[in-house]
Design a protein around this motif. Structure first.
Motif, short mmCIF file in Angstrom:
data_model
loop_
_atom_site.label_atom_id
_atom_site.label_comp_id
_atom_site.label_asym_id
_atom_site.label_seq_id
_atom_site.Cartn_x
_atom_site.Cartn_y
_atom_site.Cartn_z
N ARG A 1 0.83 -1.20 0.00
CA ARG A 1 0.00 0.00 0.00
C ARG A 1 0.87 1.26 0.00
O ARG A 1 0.57 2.24 -0.68
CB ARG A 1 -0.92 0.00 1.22
N THR A 2 1.96 1.22 0.80
CA THR A 2 2.86 2.37 0.85
C THR A 2 3.58 2.55 -0.48
O THR A 2 3.67 3.67 -1.00
CB THR A 2 3.90 2.17 1.97
N LEU A 3 4.09 1.46 -1.05
CA LEU A 3 4.78 1.54 -2.34
C LEU A 3 3.83 2.00 -3.45
O LEU A 3 4.22 2.76 -4.34
CB LEU A 3 5.38 0.18 -2.70
N GLU A 4 2.58 1.56 -3.37
CA GLU A 4 1.60 1.97 -4.37
C GLU A 4 1.28 3.45 -4.25
O GLU A 4 1.16 4.16 -5.27
CB GLU A 4 0.32 1.14 -4.21
N ALA A 5 1.19 3.93 -3.03
CA ALA A 5 0.92 5.36 -2.83
C ALA A 5 2.05 6.23 -3.38
O ALA A 5 1.82 7.37 -3.80
CB ALA A 5 0.72 5.64 -1.34
N GLU A 6 3.27 5.69 -3.38
CA GLU A 6 4.43 6.44 -3.90
C GLU A 6 4.66 6.19 -5.38
O GLU A 6 5.62 6.69 -5.96
CB GLU A 6 5.68 6.07 -3.11
N GLY A 7 3.80 5.39 -6.01
CA GLY A 7 3.92 5.13 -7.44
C GLY A 7 4.97 4.12 -7.82
O GLY A 7 5.31 3.98 -8.99
N LEU A 8 5.48 3.37 -6.83
CA LEU A 8 6.53 2.40 -7.12
C LEU A 8 6.00 1.02 -7.48
O LEU A 8 6.72 0.22 -8.08
CB LEU A 8 7.49 2.30 -5.92
N VAL B 1 2.61 -5.21 -10.08
CA VAL B 1 3.70 -4.94 -11.02
C VAL B 1 4.41 -3.67 -10.55
O VAL B 1 3.92 -2.96 -9.68
CB VAL B 1 3.19 -4.74 -12.47
N LEU B 2 5.57 -3.41 -11.15
CA LEU B 2 6.25 -2.15 -10.85
C LEU B 2 5.44 -0.97 -11.36
O LEU B 2 4.76 -1.06 -12.38
CB LEU B 2 7.64 -2.14 -11.48
N GLY B 3 5.52 0.14 -10.64
CA GLY B 3 4.79 1.34 -11.02
C GLY B 3 5.66 2.33 -11.78
O GLY B 3 6.88 2.16 -11.87
N PRO B 4 5.06 3.39 -12.29
CA PRO B 4 5.81 4.38 -13.09
C PRO B 4 6.87 5.13 -12.30
O PRO B 4 7.81 5.68 -12.88
CB PRO B 4 4.71 5.32 -13.61
N GLY B 5 6.71 5.18 -10.98
CA GLY B 5 7.71 5.88 -10.18
C GLY B 5 9.09 5.27 -10.28
O GLY B 5 10.10 5.96 -10.12
N VAL B 6 9.15 3.97 -10.56
CA VAL B 6 10.44 3.30 -10.71
C VAL B 6 11.18 3.85 -11.92
O VAL B 6 12.40 4.04 -11.89
CB VAL B 6 10.24 1.77 -10.83
N LEU B 7 10.45 4.11 -13.00
CA LEU B 7 11.06 4.67 -14.20
C LEU B 7 11.63 6.06 -13.92
O LEU B 7 12.73 6.40 -14.38
CB LEU B 7 10.04 4.75 -15.33
N THR B 8 10.91 6.85 -13.15
CA THR B 8 11.40 8.19 -12.79
C THR B 8 12.71 8.10 -12.03
O THR B 8 13.66 8.84 -12.30
CB THR B 8 10.35 8.92 -11.94
N LEU B 9 12.77 7.17 -11.07
CA LEU B 9 13.99 6.99 -10.31
C LEU B 9 15.13 6.50 -11.20
O LEU B 9 16.27 6.94 -11.07
CB LEU B 9 13.77 6.00 -9.17
N GLY B 10 14.81 5.56 -12.11
CA GLY B 10 15.83 5.04 -13.01
C GLY B 10 16.39 6.12 -13.92
O GLY B 10 17.60 6.21 -14.13
N ASN B 11 15.51 6.97 -14.45
CA ASN B 11 15.97 8.06 -15.31
C ASN B 11 16.84 9.05 -14.53
O ASN B 11 17.83 9.56 -15.05
CB ASN B 11 14.78 8.79 -15.92
N ALA B 12 16.45 9.31 -13.29
CA ALA B 12 17.24 10.21 -12.45
C ALA B 12 18.63 9.65 -12.19
O ALA B 12 19.63 10.37 -12.19
CB ALA B 12 16.51 10.46 -11.13
#
Length: 257
Positions: free
Chosen positions: A43-50, A61-72
């Motif tokens: 629930r926490t990871l989902e709220a953060e988009g991960l 599944v992985l969320g879009p926030g992981v892509l943001t972190l990867g790009n950073a």
């Protein structure tokens, strides 16, 4: 370590493994903790988009926030940023695709990919993770690690990816000695059948930074005489990139002379 953070990272790694989507019970079983605890972490990871949940199946599944972190990560990684021009130069000189990679655990992570200038349709491989012992990039890095770290990697899992993969620690250790002697590593269809690689280590002001190398069909890269010509080009660009990263003369003289 903070246990809750460690468990959250375990969940993210499980979801990034590329297998089937996982549900709450499967994640709890693989992490080895109670379902309510896993549910709270999700629930926490989902709220953060991960992570994201498929509303029809309930799987995660992985969320879009992981892509943001990867790009950073890529946008702030010094080796990658400094290698952009040099990778393009090497690709032009060698007329082959060029990868730049760093070691993460027992895998190498491709942080930059310069396409072959005259190639057909190519797939961007940034983000690819490859067992260190199956690619030239990994061998070029590991050969110049401290002896204790080399021993740990040689003693760890060495899964073969193809029938050409070398999984014998003694044979790999012999290869690492050859890399230290020649200043470059070579791969012959060890990660993908039909493909080869030639790579050299890259150093920065603090020491070993990663590796840069050419990848392509084995018949082009390892043809008689061609591999030696490519090795010279790869080592020269690795030396120039290392100098730009602030490497001292000692490691360059030892590894890329």
């Amino acid at each position: 370590m903070v246990q809750s953070v460690q468990r959250a990272v375990q969940i993210l790694r499980l979801l990034s493994a590329g297998g089937p989507r996982l549900g709450l019970a499967e994640l709890a079983d693989r992490v080895g903790i109670a379902k309510p605890t896993v549910h709270a972490l999700l629930r926490t990871l989902e709220a953060e988009g991960l992570v994201a949940q498929d509303r029809q199946t309930g799987k995660y599944v992985l969320g879009p926030g992981v892509l943001t972190l990867g790009n950073a990560f890529l946008e702030t990684h010094e080796l990658r940023m400094r290698s952009l021009t040099w990778a393009d130069l090497l690709a032009a000189r060698a007329n082959e695709a060029v990868w730049v990679a760093v070691l993460t655990g027992d895998h190498v992570l491709v942080v930059h990919h310069a396409f072959r200038p005259e190639g057909a349709v190519q797939i961007l491989e940034v983000g690819a993770s490859i067992p260190w012992h199956t690619c030239a990039l990994g061998k070029a890095i590991v050969a110049f690690l401290p002896e204790q770290r080399q021993a740990e990697l040689l003693a760890g899992p060495l899964p073969p990816l193809t029938g050409c993969s070398i999984a014998d620690p003694d044979a790999l250790n012999d290869q690492l000695e050859q890399v230290r002697s020649s200043g470059y590593a070579q791969e012959d269809q060890e990660s993908t059948l039909g493909d080869a690689g030639i790579a050299a280590p890259v150093f920065d002001r603090s020491g070993l930074a990663g590796a840069i190398g050419v990848v392509g069909p084995v018949e082009r890269l390892l043809a008689d005489g061609q591999n030696q010509d490519l090795a010279v080009k790869v080592r020269e660009v690795a030396r120039q990139l290392s100098r730009e990263l602030g490497a001292g003369r000692a490691p360059l003289a030892r590894a890329l002379a």
